[in-house]
Design a protein around this motif. Structure first.
Motif, PDB file in Angstrom:
ATOM      1  N   TYR A 238       0.880  -1.123  -0.055  1.00  0.00           N
ATOM      2  CA  TYR A 238      -0.037   0.038   0.017  1.00  0.00           C
ATOM      3  C   TYR A 238       0.924   1.180  -0.003  1.00  0.00           C
ATOM      4  O   TYR A 238       1.788   1.345   0.864  1.00  0.00           O
ATOM      5  CB  TYR A 238      -0.901   0.056   1.261  1.00  0.00           C
ATOM      6  CG  TYR A 238      -1.960  -0.891   1.523  1.00  0.00           C
ATOM      7  CD1 TYR A 238      -2.340  -1.674   0.289  1.00  0.00           C
ATOM      8  CD2 TYR A 238      -2.799  -1.074   2.643  1.00  0.00           C
ATOM      9  CE1 TYR A 238      -3.291  -2.815   0.632  1.00  0.00           C
ATOM     10  CE2 TYR A 238      -3.878  -1.943   2.730  1.00  0.00           C
ATOM     11  CZ  TYR A 238      -4.242  -2.776   1.515  1.00  0.00           C
ATOM     12  OH  TYR A 238      -5.244  -3.730   1.757  1.00  0.00           O
TER      13      TYR A 238
ATOM     14  N   ARG B 120       0.119   5.711  -0.092  1.00  0.00           N
ATOM     15  CA  ARG B 120      -1.127   6.697  -0.274  1.00  0.00           C
ATOM     16  C   ARG B 120      -0.675   7.468  -1.307  1.00  0.00           C
ATOM     17  O   ARG B 120      -1.848   8.382  -1.661  1.00  0.00           O
ATOM     18  CB  ARG B 120      -1.066   7.270   1.127  1.00  0.00           C
ATOM     19  CG  ARG B 120       0.202   8.159   1.492  1.00  0.00           C
ATOM     20  CD  ARG B 120       0.366   8.689   2.880  1.00  0.00           C
ATOM     21  NE  ARG B 120       1.277   9.450   3.201  1.00  0.00           N
ATOM     22  CZ  ARG B 120       1.449  10.213   4.217  1.00  0.00           C
ATOM     23  NH1 ARG B 120       0.681   9.913   5.295  1.00  0.00           N
ATOM     24  NH2 ARG B 120       2.590  10.739   4.574  1.00  0.00           N
TER      25      ARG B 120
ATOM     26  N   HIS C 133      -0.649  -1.315  -4.636  1.00  0.00           N
ATOM     27  CA  HIS C 133      -1.995  -0.535  -4.524  1.00  0.00           C
ATOM     28  C   HIS C 133      -1.605   1.044  -4.277  1.00  0.00           C
ATOM     29  O   HIS C 133      -1.390   1.221  -3.007  1.00  0.00           O
ATOM     30  CB  HIS C 133      -3.061  -1.205  -3.463  1.00  0.00           C
ATOM     31  CG  HIS C 133      -3.504  -2.375  -3.779  1.00  0.00           C
ATOM     32  ND1 HIS C 133      -4.556  -2.807  -4.263  1.00  0.00           N
ATOM     33  CD2 HIS C 133      -2.717  -3.831  -3.127  1.00  0.00           C
ATOM     34  CE1 HIS C 133      -5.016  -3.906  -4.417  1.00  0.00           C
ATOM     35  NE2 HIS C 133      -3.873  -4.483  -3.800  1.00  0.00           N
TER      36      HIS C 133
ATOM     37  N   GLY D  82      -2.316   5.243  -4.001  1.00  0.00           N
ATOM     38  CA  GLY D  82      -3.418   5.896  -3.513  1.00  0.00           C
ATOM     39  C   GLY D  82      -4.102   5.008  -2.287  1.00  0.00           C
ATOM     40  O   GLY D  82      -5.429   5.410  -2.188  1.00  0.00           O
ATOM     41  N   THR D  83      -3.425   4.412  -1.665  1.00  0.00           N
ATOM     42  CA  THR D  83      -3.965   3.290  -0.609  1.00  0.00           C
ATOM     43  C   THR D  83      -3.143   3.368   0.530  1.00  0.00           C
ATOM     44  O   THR D  83      -1.938   3.528   0.523  1.00  0.00           O
ATOM     45  CB  THR D  83      -4.384   1.927  -1.148  1.00  0.00           C
ATOM     46  OG1 THR D  83      -4.882   1.870  -2.451  1.00  0.00           O
ATOM     47  CG2 THR D  83      -4.993   1.106  -0.249  1.00  0.00           C
TER      48      THR D  83
ATOM     49  N   ALA E 130      -8.264  -1.245   4.590  1.00  0.00           N
ATOM     50  CA  ALA E 130      -7.795  -0.327   3.599  1.00  0.00           C
ATOM     51  C   ALA E 130      -8.577   1.077   3.327  1.00  0.00           C
ATOM     52  O   ALA E 130      -9.706   0.744   3.341  1.00  0.00           O
ATOM     53  CB  ALA E 130      -7.078  -0.839   2.180  1.00  0.00           C
ATOM     54  N   THR E 131      -7.929   2.032   3.011  1.00  0.00           N
ATOM     55  CA  THR E 131      -8.899   3.178   2.483  1.00  0.00           C
ATOM     56  C   THR E 131      -9.853   2.820   1.209  1.00  0.00           C
ATOM     57  O   THR E 131     -10.616   3.453   0.961  1.00  0.00           O
ATOM     58  CB  THR E 131      -8.104   4.277   1.958  1.00  0.00           C
ATOM     59  OG1 THR E 131      -7.148   4.223   1.145  1.00  0.00           O
ATOM     60  CG2 THR E 131      -7.251   5.113   3.394  1.00  0.00           C
ATOM     61  N   ASN E 132      -9.539   2.086   0.467  1.00  0.00           N
ATOM     62  CA  ASN E 132     -10.211   1.447  -0.718  1.00  0.00           C
ATOM     63  C   ASN E 132     -11.339   0.671  -0.204  1.00  0.00           C
ATOM     64  O   ASN E 132     -12.276   0.322  -1.176  1.00  0.00           O
ATOM     65  CB  ASN E 132      -9.572   0.888  -1.896  1.00  0.00           C
ATOM     66  CG  ASN E 132      -8.895  -0.339  -1.355  1.00  0.00           C
ATOM     67  OD1 ASN E 132      -9.245  -0.814  -0.408  1.00  0.00           O
ATOM     68  ND2 ASN E 132      -7.971  -0.815  -2.309  1.00  0.00           N
ATOM     69  N   GLY E 133     -11.610   0.398   1.145  1.00  0.00           N
ATOM     70  CA  GLY E 133     -12.473  -0.636   1.440  1.00  0.00           C
ATOM     71  C   GLY E 133     -12.571  -1.958   1.667  1.00  0.00           C
ATOM     72  O   GLY E 133     -13.046  -2.641   2.056  1.00  0.00           O
ATOM     73  N   ASP E 134     -11.149  -2.361   0.927  1.00  0.00           N
ATOM     74  CA  ASP E 134     -10.732  -3.802   1.091  1.00  0.00           C
ATOM     75  C   ASP E 134     -10.574  -4.115   2.344  1.00  0.00           C
ATOM     76  O   ASP E 134      -9.831  -3.366   3.299  1.00  0.00           O
ATOM     77  CB  ASP E 134      -9.591  -4.058   0.170  1.00  0.00           C
ATOM     78  CG  ASP E 134     -10.169  -3.849  -1.315  1.00  0.00           C
ATOM     79  OD1 ASP E 134     -11.158  -3.789  -1.613  1.00  0.00           O
ATOM     80  OD2 ASP E 134      -9.180  -4.016  -2.497  1.00  0.00           O
TER      81      ASP E 134
END
Length: 485
Positions: free
Chosen positions: A198, A200, A228, A230-231, A279-283
């Motif tokens: 990850y 960000r 990933h 942006g995470t 994670a910030t993407n919801g995963d």
């Protein structure tokens, strides 16, 4: 009779401090002492460059068996044994620490295995209770990795912990996009670990040349690192049975056992996993380990600096002038604790410049310009000078760039690409930057760095005859600029 016990007292036994101590004692005939509370050799030798590079070497063998078969060899895939490698690694680090101790002893430096703090401009106090007076004090205490300020961050590892793992995890999350994060993502993947990363930001390796960053990012993803962008982590905690899905009772029972181990070990500051992450993407996902490579902090704490009037920066770095001198004339600082250019060879150069200035009567400012460096991702990245983006801000430039599949891996059927790039000033024709993404880029950039440091022009490169057939010959055969501006 002197009012001082020592001409120089060095705090910190890393590469910079040890070099300064032994050169001051051996070449300038100074009476020198050094205090180190941990292992001699510092970050580079004990928990950084050296063990990391040995892990890089180990990880690169994973692709060699398939390559060998493509070159006609009958060879079977093997299995990496972490235990055997770790035992040999520890033995090598012990040997190197012994070398550092011997270098100090042979130079006549008095060594103290203790923590040191500074009482006044000329007095050092050790954790043993001893105090010493020194005409000059040199702080070379380095830096340390830090965890992000999120709940349960103590469940994650940092770079210092990687070399002490009892077992190699099967599934790891690497958090961060700097060179340490990317290097260890590649290392662990090469050793057979399933790696997710990850970051960000919009692209890994912020601050480096954009074209090179993009190629490395693509290569890491193509090799199997689940990158990933942006995470970031929103939440993390020890995984429970309820976090597992499906009917895999084996995984659930394993999760229960590992969770109990994690809870017990977390109380001691370490987790054996597994760790549930959102994670910030919801995963959401469960990892055996989470590895934070999100920043470092100078080791300037509890040295007594603030009481002396020594200025510290925002991250705790010791503020020094071009001669590495603090606001207190008798106290100097070098290396990562000053957060200038955090590279081992730079700390050594700063230590040498300090000795020239203070003990040899030759005031020598530290030269931080045009420092070559390497990032040991797979493929490697070697760089010196300005990135294309930074160079454009300074005036008109020409960019000479080529990306291609090198002969060795192309023949083996691998899709790997390399990059050779020169950034040139239109007016002076000087090469402002050289960037190489390729196997062995770290070795190549050392030699290219000499030319760039000397102020070589593009025409100087053009006049150099190519070594054929090599990847690096492209550096001297690019005749037409790819773009200007």
């Amino acid at each position: 009779m002197s009012d001082f016990d020592y001409d120089l007292f060095v705090i910190g036994g890393g590469s910079g401090g040890v070099r300064a101590a032994r050169v001051a004692a051996g070449e300038a005939d100074a009476k020198v002492a050094l205090a180190e509370e941990g292992r001699y050799g510092g970050t580079c030798v004990i928990r950084g460059c050296v063990p990391k590079k040995l892990m890089v070497f180990a990880s690169e063998y994973s692709a060699m068996t398939e390559d060998a078969r493509n070159y006609g060899w009958t060879i079977e895939d093997g299995e990496f044994k972490w235990g055997g490698f770790k035992e040999k690694l520890n033995a090598e680090l012990d040997r190197l620490e012994g070398v550092y101790r011997k270098l100090l002893a042979n130079s006549g430096v008095d060594s103290f295995d203790a923590r040191a703090s500074i009482v006044d401009p000329h007095t050092v106090k050790l954790s043993t209770g001893e105090t010493f007076r020194a005409k000059h004090i040199l702080i070379a205490t380095g830096g340390r990795p830090v965890r992000p300020e999120i709940p349960n961050a103590d469940l994650g590892l940092v770079s210092d912990d990687i070399f002490h793992l009892a077992e190699l995890p099967k599934k790891v999350l690497v958090v961060g996009g700097g060179y340490i994060a990317c290097e260890f993502a590649c290392i662990l993947h090469g050793l057979g670990v399933e790696v997710t990363q990850y970051y960000r930001g919009a692209q890994i390796l912020r601050g480096f040349d954009e074209e090179a960053r993009g190629l490395i990012s693509d290569a890491m993803s193509e090799r199997g690192v689940k990158l990933h962008l942006g995470t970031d982590i929103v939440e993390m905690r020890c995984a429970t049975d309820e976090d597992y899905t499906g009917d895999d009772q084996g995984a659930i029972s394993m999760g229960t056992r590992m969770h109990e181990d994690a809870v017990a070990d977390a109380e001691g500051g370490d987790a054996n996993g597994p760790i549930w992450v959102k994670a910030t993407n919801g995963d959401t996902e469960i990892f055996d380990r989470v590895f934070f490579a999100t920043g470092r902090r100078p080791n300037s704490d509890e040295l007594g600096l603030e009481d002396l009037g020594i200025e510290l920066g925002r991250k705790g770095e010791i503020v020094v002038d071009e001669y590495s001198q603090t606001a207190v004339p008798s106290i100097y600082a070098i290396g990562d604790v000053t957060d200038r250019v955090n590279l081992t060879p730079v700390a050594i150069r700063e230590g040498m410049a300090f000795v020239e200035t203070v003990f040899k009567g030759n005031p020598t400012p530290v030269d931080h310009d045009l420092i070559p460096s390497a990032v040991f991702t797979q493929p490697e990245f070697g760089t010196v000078g300005l990135s294309e983006e930074d160079a454009r801000e300074k005036g008109p430039i020409e960019v000479y760039s080529t990306s291609f599949r090198p002969m060795m891996t192309a023949f083996a059927g691998r899709p790997d690409r390399v990059l050779m790039k020169l950034v040139v000033c239109q007016e002076t024709r000087k090469v402002l930057g050289c960037h190489i993404v390729a196997p062995g880029a770290g070795e190549m950039i050392q030699l290219a760095g000499i030319a760039v440091k000397m102020g070589a022009t593009k025409e100087d490169f053009d006049r150099t005859v190519a070594v054929h057939p090599t990847m690096s010959e492209e550096i001297v055969t690019m005749r037409k600029p790819t773009r200007t501006g």
